[in-house]
Design an enzyme around this catalytic site. Structure first.
Site: not given
Length: 108
Positions: A54-57
């Site tokens: 999950l590329p929350c950045h």
DNA sequence: AAAGTGACGCATT
DNA sequence: TAATGCGCCACTT
């Protein structure tokens, strides 16, 4: 955070996963894509995230500024991850949305 | 069970 | 221009 999410949280995570490498989207854009009325839910769904897939950045504020309360290491860690993806920065804590913005409402 | 709170953002004062 | 209010979800206490 609990275990199962047959709800908006899973929708949010699905949507965030669609942001490609080297691009970013905003909280508001995710909310709009899912027709959410409360933008804060996006941040909520990502808060304390540990899923590496999950590329929350890649989620930033509307003006490109990084999350003021990025969970794991603050905005500096978020910046580090984005620079690793060669995202353009205007300032140390602000990305260049003109070059790297990915509109999630287009793909859904 | 009810109230407080939050990786935000827009409209209103 | 800065400050405040609201959104109405899901989670915590």
């Amino acid at each position: 955070m609990s275990s199962v999410h047959n709800n908006i949280f899973s929708e949010i995570r699905q949507t965030v996963k669609q942001i490609p490498f080297g691009y970013v989207s905003t909280y508001g854009n995710v909310a709009t894509a899912l027709n959410l009325r409360d933008v804060r839910l996006v941040g909520w769904a990502l808060h304390g995230n540990q899923d590496p897939s999950l590329p929350c950045h890649r989620v930033v504020k509307k003006d490109g500024h990084l999350a003021s309360n990025y969970s794991l290491g603050g905005w500096q860690e978020q910046a580090r991850r984005l620079q690793k993806e060669q995202v353009f920065f205007l300032k140390p804590n602000q990305v260049d949305l003109a070059k790297c913005f990915f509109d999630l409402t287009r793909v859904e």
